[in-house]
Design a protein around this motif. Structure first.
Motif, mmCIF file in Angstrom:
data_model
loop_
_atom_site.group_PDB
_atom_site.id
_atom_site.type_symbol
_atom_site.label_atom_id
_atom_site.label_comp_id
_atom_site.label_asym_id
_atom_site.label_seq_id
_atom_site.Cartn_x
_atom_site.Cartn_y
_atom_site.Cartn_z
ATOM 1 N N GLU A 122 0.818 -1.215 0.000
ATOM 2 C CA GLU A 122 0.000 0.000 0.000
ATOM 3 C C GLU A 122 0.852 1.266 0.000
ATOM 4 O O GLU A 122 0.558 2.231 -0.712
ATOM 5 N N ASN A 126 0.789 4.076 -2.946
ATOM 6 C CA ASN A 126 0.526 5.480 -2.629
ATOM 7 C C ASN A 126 1.664 6.383 -3.090
ATOM 8 O O ASN A 126 1.436 7.503 -3.544
ATOM 9 N N LEU A 129 1.263 7.150 -6.808
ATOM 10 C CA LEU A 129 0.088 7.912 -7.238
ATOM 11 C C LEU A 129 0.416 9.295 -7.787
ATOM 12 O O LEU A 129 -0.061 9.668 -8.859
ATOM 13 N N LYS A 130 1.206 10.063 -7.084
ATOM 14 C CA LYS A 130 1.515 11.434 -7.497
ATOM 15 C C LYS A 130 2.198 11.444 -8.861
ATOM 16 O O LYS A 130 1.883 12.260 -9.727
ATOM 17 N N GLU A 133 -0.299 10.732 -11.521
ATOM 18 C CA GLU A 133 -1.203 11.866 -11.740
ATOM 19 C C GLU A 133 -0.578 12.900 -12.658
ATOM 20 O O GLU A 133 -1.260 13.493 -13.484
ATOM 21 N N LEU A 152 -4.962 -0.906 -5.815
ATOM 22 C CA LEU A 152 -5.748 0.189 -5.250
ATOM 23 C C LEU A 152 -6.574 0.828 -6.365
ATOM 24 O O LEU A 152 -6.058 1.067 -7.460
ATOM 25 N N PRO A 153 -7.841 1.124 -6.103
ATOM 26 C CA PRO A 153 -8.672 1.779 -7.125
ATOM 27 C C PRO A 153 -8.072 3.099 -7.599
ATOM 28 O O PRO A 153 -8.244 3.486 -8.754
ATOM 29 N N THR A 154 -7.353 3.778 -6.725
ATOM 30 C CA THR A 154 -6.729 5.045 -7.114
ATOM 31 C C THR A 154 -5.633 4.829 -8.155
ATOM 32 O O THR A 154 -5.374 5.703 -8.976
ATOM 33 N N SER A 157 -7.550 3.947 -11.556
ATOM 34 C CA SER A 157 -8.256 5.105 -12.114
ATOM 35 C C SER A 157 -7.314 6.083 -12.817
ATOM 36 O O SER A 157 -7.752 6.893 -13.623
ATOM 37 N N ARG A 158 -6.036 6.012 -12.523
ATOM 38 C CA ARG A 158 -5.069 6.923 -13.140
ATOM 39 C C ARG A 158 -4.401 6.326 -14.376
ATOM 40 O O ARG A 158 -3.542 6.960 -14.981
#
Length: 186
Positions: A122, A126, A129-130, A133, A152-154, A157-158
Protein backbone atom coordinates in the motif's frame (compact mmCIF):
# COMPACT_ATOMS: atom_id res chain seq x y z
CA UNK A 1 12.95 -10.87 -30.30
CA UNK A 2 10.26 -13.42 -29.49
CA UNK A 3 7.40 -13.68 -31.93
CA UNK A 4 3.96 -12.67 -30.69
CA UNK A 5 1.36 -15.33 -30.04
CA UNK A 6 -1.60 -14.84 -32.41
CA UNK A 7 -3.96 -13.90 -29.56
CA UNK A 8 -1.65 -10.99 -28.63
CA UNK A 9 -1.72 -9.48 -32.12
CA UNK A 10 -5.05 -7.59 -31.91
CA UNK A 11 -4.00 -5.74 -28.75
CA UNK A 12 -0.50 -5.14 -30.15
CA UNK A 13 -1.98 -3.61 -33.32
CA UNK A 14 -4.12 -1.32 -31.15
CA UNK A 15 -1.06 -0.32 -29.11
CA UNK A 16 0.93 0.34 -32.29
CA UNK A 17 -1.84 2.53 -33.65
CA UNK A 18 -1.89 4.57 -30.44
CA UNK A 19 1.91 4.86 -30.37
CA UNK A 20 1.98 5.91 -34.04
CA UNK A 21 -0.63 8.62 -33.41
CA UNK A 22 1.05 9.67 -30.13
CA UNK A 23 -2.13 8.76 -28.23
CA UNK A 24 -0.72 6.13 -25.88
CA UNK A 25 -1.21 7.19 -22.28
CA UNK A 26 1.78 7.97 -20.07
CA UNK A 27 0.22 5.65 -17.49
CA UNK A 28 -1.14 2.35 -18.81
CA UNK A 29 -2.35 -0.80 -17.10
CA UNK A 30 -2.26 -4.18 -18.82
CA UNK A 31 -4.70 -6.62 -17.24
CA UNK A 32 -4.04 -10.21 -18.22
CA UNK A 33 -4.59 -13.68 -16.86
CA UNK A 34 -1.39 -15.52 -16.03
CA UNK A 35 -0.03 -17.75 -18.77
CA UNK A 36 -1.34 -15.66 -21.68
CA UNK A 37 2.12 -14.54 -22.80
CA UNK A 38 1.73 -10.92 -21.73
CA UNK A 39 5.50 -10.75 -21.21
CA UNK A 40 5.95 -11.01 -25.00
CA UNK A 41 3.53 -8.13 -25.53
CA UNK A 42 5.38 -6.05 -22.92
CA UNK A 43 8.70 -6.88 -24.62
CA UNK A 44 7.41 -5.76 -28.04
CA UNK A 45 5.99 -2.59 -26.52
CA UNK A 46 9.18 -1.78 -24.59
CA UNK A 47 11.40 -2.28 -27.61
CA UNK A 48 9.10 -0.12 -29.76
CA UNK A 49 9.07 2.70 -27.20
CA UNK A 50 12.85 2.63 -26.83
CA UNK A 51 13.51 2.58 -30.61
CA UNK A 52 14.99 5.85 -31.83
CA UNK A 53 13.88 5.42 -35.47
CA UNK A 54 10.20 4.47 -35.35
CA UNK A 55 7.40 5.40 -32.94
CA UNK A 56 5.51 2.09 -33.02
CA UNK A 57 7.97 -0.72 -33.70
CA UNK A 58 11.58 -1.60 -33.02
CA UNK A 59 13.94 -1.23 -35.99
CA UNK A 60 16.50 -3.52 -34.35
CA UNK A 61 19.45 -1.42 -35.56
CA UNK A 62 19.47 1.95 -33.79
CA UNK A 63 21.41 2.64 -30.60
CA UNK A 64 18.24 2.31 -28.48
CA UNK A 65 17.40 -1.08 -30.02
CA UNK A 66 20.96 -2.30 -29.53
CA UNK A 67 20.86 -1.26 -25.87
CA UNK A 68 17.53 -3.08 -25.43
CA UNK A 69 19.03 -6.18 -27.06
CA UNK A 70 21.94 -6.09 -24.63
CA UNK A 71 19.53 -5.40 -21.72
CA UNK A 72 21.41 -2.22 -20.80
CA UNK A 73 19.17 0.68 -21.92
CA UNK A 74 19.57 3.44 -19.31
CA UNK A 75 16.01 4.76 -19.86
CA UNK A 76 14.25 1.39 -19.53
CA UNK A 77 13.42 0.32 -16.00
CA UNK A 78 11.67 -2.81 -14.75
CA UNK A 79 10.32 -2.64 -11.22
CA UNK A 80 9.55 -6.04 -9.73
CA UNK A 81 9.82 -7.68 -6.34
CA UNK A 82 13.41 -8.20 -5.28
CA UNK A 83 12.55 -11.79 -4.37
CA UNK A 84 9.87 -14.08 -5.78
CA UNK A 85 6.63 -13.77 -3.81
CA UNK A 86 7.71 -10.59 -1.99
CA UNK A 87 6.27 -7.08 -2.27
CA UNK A 88 7.46 -4.20 -4.42
CA UNK A 89 8.64 -1.84 -1.70
CA UNK A 90 8.03 1.85 -1.17
CA UNK A 91 11.78 2.43 -1.56
CA UNK A 92 11.74 0.80 -5.02
CA UNK A 93 8.89 3.12 -6.06
CA UNK A 94 10.57 6.19 -4.56
CA UNK A 95 13.68 5.35 -6.60
CA UNK A 96 11.45 4.98 -9.66
CA UNK A 97 9.84 8.38 -8.92
CA UNK A 98 13.27 10.02 -8.60
CA UNK A 99 14.41 8.63 -11.94
CA UNK A 100 11.10 9.69 -13.51
CA UNK A 101 11.86 13.31 -12.63
CA UNK A 102 15.34 13.22 -14.19
CA UNK A 103 16.21 13.84 -17.81
CA UNK A 104 16.39 10.91 -20.17
CA UNK A 105 19.89 9.48 -20.63
CA UNK A 106 19.44 9.27 -24.42
CA UNK A 107 17.14 12.30 -24.92
CA UNK A 108 14.12 10.11 -25.58
CA UNK A 109 11.41 8.49 -23.52
CA UNK A 110 11.93 6.81 -20.18
CA UNK A 111 9.84 3.67 -19.67
CA UNK A 112 8.98 2.03 -16.36
CA UNK A 113 7.41 -1.43 -16.39
CA UNK A 114 5.98 -2.40 -13.01
CA UNK A 115 5.21 -6.09 -12.88
CA UNK A 116 3.30 -7.53 -11.19
CA UNK A 117 1.67 -4.27 -10.18
CA UNK A 118 -0.38 -6.04 -7.52
CA UNK A 119 2.90 -6.79 -5.71
CA UNK A 120 3.17 -3.14 -4.65
CA UNK A 121 2.38 -2.81 -0.99
CA UNK A 122 0.00 0.00 0.00
CA UNK A 123 2.82 2.43 0.80
CA UNK A 124 4.47 1.74 -2.56
CA UNK A 125 1.18 2.20 -4.44
CA UNK A 126 0.53 5.48 -2.63
CA UNK A 127 4.05 6.68 -3.46
CA UNK A 128 3.40 6.01 -7.15
CA UNK A 129 0.09 7.91 -7.24
CA UNK A 130 1.52 11.43 -7.50
CA UNK A 131 3.84 10.43 -10.34
CA UNK A 132 0.96 8.76 -12.21
CA UNK A 133 -1.20 11.87 -11.74
CA UNK A 134 1.40 14.18 -13.25
CA UNK A 135 3.79 12.09 -15.35
CA UNK A 136 6.50 13.85 -17.30
CA UNK A 137 5.75 14.12 -21.01
CA UNK A 138 8.87 12.05 -21.68
CA UNK A 139 8.07 9.33 -19.17
CA UNK A 140 5.79 6.29 -19.56
CA UNK A 141 4.57 3.77 -17.01
CA UNK A 142 3.25 0.35 -17.97
CA UNK A 143 1.79 -1.54 -15.03
CA UNK A 144 1.09 -5.22 -15.61
CA UNK A 145 -1.32 -7.12 -13.39
CA UNK A 146 -2.80 -10.58 -13.22
CA UNK A 147 -5.08 -9.61 -10.32
CA UNK A 148 -6.66 -6.25 -11.08
CA UNK A 149 -8.85 -6.45 -7.96
CA UNK A 150 -5.69 -6.47 -5.81
CA UNK A 151 -4.69 -2.98 -7.01
CA UNK A 152 -5.75 0.19 -5.25
CA UNK A 153 -8.67 1.78 -7.13
CA UNK A 154 -6.73 5.04 -7.11
CA UNK A 155 -3.98 3.35 -9.16
CA UNK A 156 -6.35 1.83 -11.73
CA UNK A 157 -8.26 5.10 -12.11
CA UNK A 158 -5.07 6.92 -13.14
CA UNK A 159 -4.16 4.44 -15.87
CA UNK A 160 -5.47 3.76 -19.32
CA UNK A 161 -6.64 0.16 -18.99
CA UNK A 162 -5.96 -2.56 -21.54
CA UNK A 163 -7.48 -6.03 -21.14
CA UNK A 164 -5.82 -9.04 -22.71
CA UNK A 165 -8.66 -11.49 -23.21
CA UNK A 166 -8.30 -15.25 -23.31
CA UNK A 167 -8.10 -16.64 -26.85
CA UNK A 168 -10.65 -18.98 -28.38
CA UNK A 169 -9.55 -22.59 -27.95
CA UNK A 170 -9.75 -23.10 -31.73
CA UNK A 171 -7.15 -20.32 -32.24
CA UNK A 172 -4.81 -21.91 -29.70
CA UNK A 173 -5.30 -25.38 -31.23
CA UNK A 174 -4.62 -24.01 -34.72
CA UNK A 175 -1.47 -22.23 -33.55
CA UNK A 176 -0.25 -25.31 -31.66
CA UNK A 177 -0.85 -27.44 -34.78
CA UNK A 178 1.29 -25.05 -36.83
CA UNK A 179 4.04 -25.16 -34.19
CA UNK A 180 4.04 -28.94 -33.99
CA UNK A 181 3.20 -29.58 -37.66
CA UNK A 182 0.68 -32.09 -36.34
CA UNK A 183 -3.07 -31.62 -35.89
CA UNK A 184 -4.13 -30.95 -32.33
CA UNK A 185 -7.71 -31.85 -31.38
CA UNK A 186 -9.70 -28.68 -30.60
Amino acid sequence: MNELYPWLSPLWKEWQSNLQADRFSNAALLISDEGMGSERLVEHFSRAVMCQNYPAEACGFCHGCQLMESESHPDYHVVKPEKQGKAITVEQIRQCNRIAQESSQLSGLRLFVIEPAEAMNESAANALLKTLEEPSATCMFLLVTHRNNALLPTITSRCQQWHLTAPESSLVASWLSEQANNPVPA
